[in-house]
Design a protein around this motif. Structure first.
Motif, PDB file in Angstrom:
ATOM      1  N   ALA A  50       0.834  -1.217   0.000  1.00  0.00           N
ATOM      2  CA  ALA A  50       0.000   0.000   0.000  1.00  0.00           C
ATOM      3  C   ALA A  50       0.865   1.261   0.000  1.00  0.00           C
ATOM      4  N   PRO A  51       0.534   2.247  -0.839  1.00  0.00           N
ATOM      5  CA  PRO A  51       1.273   3.516  -0.783  1.00  0.00           C
ATOM      6  C   PRO A  51       1.032   4.245   0.537  1.00  0.00           C
ATOM      7  N   THR A  90       5.484  -3.706   9.992  1.00  0.00           N
ATOM      8  CA  THR A  90       5.945  -2.380   9.566  1.00  0.00           C
ATOM      9  C   THR A  90       5.732  -2.214   8.059  1.00  0.00           C
ATOM     10  N   SER A  91       5.978  -1.007   7.553  1.00  0.00           N
ATOM     11  CA  SER A  91       5.563  -0.706   6.178  1.00  0.00           C
ATOM     12  C   SER A  91       6.353  -1.466   5.122  1.00  0.00           C
ATOM     13  N   ASP A  92       7.456  -2.110   5.505  1.00  0.00           N
ATOM     14  CA  ASP A  92       8.153  -2.971   4.537  1.00  0.00           C
ATOM     15  C   ASP A  92       7.692  -4.423   4.660  1.00  0.00           C
ATOM     16  N   ALA A 148       4.445   5.350   4.970  1.00  0.00           N
ATOM     17  CA  ALA A 148       3.158   4.774   4.559  1.00  0.00           C
ATOM     18  C   ALA A 148       2.068   4.977   5.603  1.00  0.00           C
ATOM     19  N   PHE A 149       2.447   5.048   6.894  1.00  0.00           N
ATOM     20  CA  PHE A 149       1.441   5.179   7.949  1.00  0.00           C
ATOM     21  C   PHE A 149       1.163   6.638   8.326  1.00  0.00           C
ATOM     22  N   ARG A 150       1.789   7.570   7.601  1.00  0.00           N
ATOM     23  CA  ARG A 150       1.532   8.997   7.915  1.00  0.00           C
ATOM     24  C   ARG A 150       0.265   9.440   7.202  1.00  0.00           C
ATOM     25  N   ALA A 208      -5.334   6.358   2.404  1.00  0.00           N
ATOM     26  CA  ALA A 208      -5.778   5.911   1.076  1.00  0.00           C
ATOM     27  C   ALA A 208      -6.316   4.483   1.151  1.00  0.00           C
ATOM     28  N   GLU A 209      -5.653   3.653   1.964  1.00  0.00           N
ATOM     29  CA  GLU A 209      -6.143   2.285   2.167  1.00  0.00           C
ATOM     30  C   GLU A 209      -6.225   2.011   3.666  1.00  0.00           C
TER      31      GLU A 209
END
Ligand code: FAD
Length: 441
Positions: A49-50, A151-153, A416-418, A68-69
């Motif tokens: 997810a972006p 985490t985002s990765d 990504a979580f901002r 966004a998601e």
């Protein structure tokens, strides 16, 4: 999305259970909501997810959970594992406190405290430093012993109390990663009693504030900012109720009460000093029933305990202007902790809460006044409730904000979580705002 159900949200914003928060005052703008059922799916969804956020039980009052998601963890890793040696319980982040309490009840175990309602998801509550009351009770995040995060990765990371980053991760504002499993301290189950006292004179509250808030394990003061304080709710762990029929100038209620006078007490946990399990006395509201009024917006501000009485007096000075839009206010106490983004970081606090009528414009006008009145006391807003102050102001009230910022950079380097809420209210100008975020339209 492979292996997961993906639900498209309509581009317009109808008020429906799936597209708005619990209160209905915020419509999520997310373009997709994922509902994974395995940890592997969570990892793939998050990594692809972006911009993404976990959607908890939707009990926050702002865009804090929007991106966004969105990904809901309600159906993933929900099993409850008790460790009797460590005296902890490990659950999925999407499990609600009410569900956890049932499991603990079967095991003869308990939590030290709960919020006013059992309906909220554990990880969402902890991420925003949700709290109950009690001079010696920390917020719910202080009971967390260990976290598992994606985490985002797409990596799975674990951190336990005592680890270097732990105090920054727990009240993570949803910005560090997806909390998939959470380990919480437990203790042997205990019984409690709850009593309500009515009609406390303001002078008594101001003169005997410490005596009143220490007269129970958990104490809540409810007021509509009128001639007297409406109600004081005392939750006691004592085997027997040693209180008399008065509490300073207030008199014990002889019927069950709702914190909002006039509403049906059937929604509330039993009072009148009847003993019962911790999980049916600590929350004000019963699982399966509507908590609070159901048609409302909430705000809350934490001031250092030493300023508590002055801060309450400052709000009382605004009474004529806030009364038209207030349903009830609740005043609670919460003990200090060491969690970087907790409103209780380094200070015992008095929490002044507002249940407003669902009238956004009038609430905004009232909040301008309340925030102005409480600013001199260094008030820290409840992260999950509505407040107006921006990052410039809020940042000054969090001495570990730079450390938190560095933590975000390490755990989520691609941002990504901002989301807009985090930029606007916490980080300020944010160079790492992700491409493809809601802000890009
Ligand atoms: C009727 C009512 C009564 C309330 N009473 C109290 C009270 O007594 N005391 C109090 O302090 N607060 C209270 N609240 C506020 C509430 O506890 C907070 O807003 C809390 O954040 C709600 O959790 P949630 O899961 O519903 O949050 P959501 O709105 O779904 O999410 C809140 C934040 O947590 C993040 N998040 C959720 N799940 C995860 C996860 N698994 N991993 C990472 N991030 C996650 C989201 O991304 C978002 O940033 C009340 C709210 C309501 C509506």
């Amino acid at each position: 999305m492979e292996g997961s159900q993906e639900q498209q949200l309509p581009s317009r914003r109808p008020r429906s259970a799936t597209t708005t928060n619990w209160a209905g005052n915020y419509a999520y703008r997310a373009r997709a909501v994922h509902a994974p059922s395995t940890l592997e799916q969570v990892r793939r969804i998050v990594a692809a997810a972006p911009q993404i956020r976990v959607l908890g039980s939707r009990h926050s009052f702002t865009d804090i959970a929007d991106a966004a998601e969105l990904v809901s963890l309600a159906g993933v890793l929900a099993d409850v594992i008790v460790d009797r040696e460590a005296m902890t319980v490990t659950v999925g982040g999407g499990v609600r406190y009410g569900e956890l309490a049932l499991e603990l009840g079967r095991e003869g175990l308990a939590l030290a405290n709960l919020a006013s309602l059992p309906h909220i998801a554990v990880a969402g509550a902890v991420s925003t430093a949700t709290h109950g009351s009690g001079d010696a009770n920390g917020n719910l995040a202080t009971a967390v012993a260990e976290l598992e995060l994606v985490t985002s990765d797409g990596r799975v990371v674990r951190a336990a109390r005592g680890d270097r980053d732990f105090d920054g991760l727990v009240v993570g504002l949803g910005a560090i990663g997806a909390v998939t499993r959470i380990t919480i301290d437990v203790e042997p189950a205990y019984q409690m009693r709850q009593r309500v006292f009515e009609g406390l004179p303001w002078d008594d509250l101001f003169e005997h504030f410490d005596a009143i808030t220490s007269s129970g394990y958990s104490v809540s003061v409810f007021t509509r900012w009128r001639e007297t304080v409406d109600q004081v709710w005392l939750k006691s762990r004592a085997e027997s109720d040693t209180l008399g029929d008065t509490l300073f100038g207030a008199v014990a209620a002889t019927e069950h009460r709702h914190p909002i006078l006039g509403l049906d007490a059937v929604n509330c946990t039993p009072q009148l000093s009847t003993p019962g399990p911790w999980s049916e006395r600590l929350p004000h509201f019963r699982m399966g029933f509507t908590p609070s009024s159901g048609a409302e917006i909430q705000s809350e501000f934490h001031v250092p305990r030493r300023h508590g009485v002055a801060a309450i007096a400052a709000v009382l000075g605004l009474a004529p202007r806030i009364r038209p839009v207030i349903q009830v206010s609740e005043i609670r106490t919460v003990a200090a902790d060491a969690l970087w983004m907790s409103p209780q970081y380094g200070q015992d606090t008095v929490a002044i809460h507002f249940t407003w009528a669902p009238e956004p414009d009038a609430v905004r006008r009232a909040l301008i006044e309340v925030e102005r009145a409480l600013a001199p006391f260094g008030a820290r807003p409840h992260w999950g409730k509505l407040f107006l102050a921006g990052a410039d102001e809020i940042g000054r009230r969090y001495e570990r904000l730079d450390d938190f910022r560095a933590l975000l950079d390490r755990f989520d380097p691609r941002g990504a979580f901002r989301n807009d809420w985090l930029t606007g209210h916490v980080l300020g100008d944010d160079r790492r705002r992700p491409a493809g975020s809601l802000a890009d339209g």
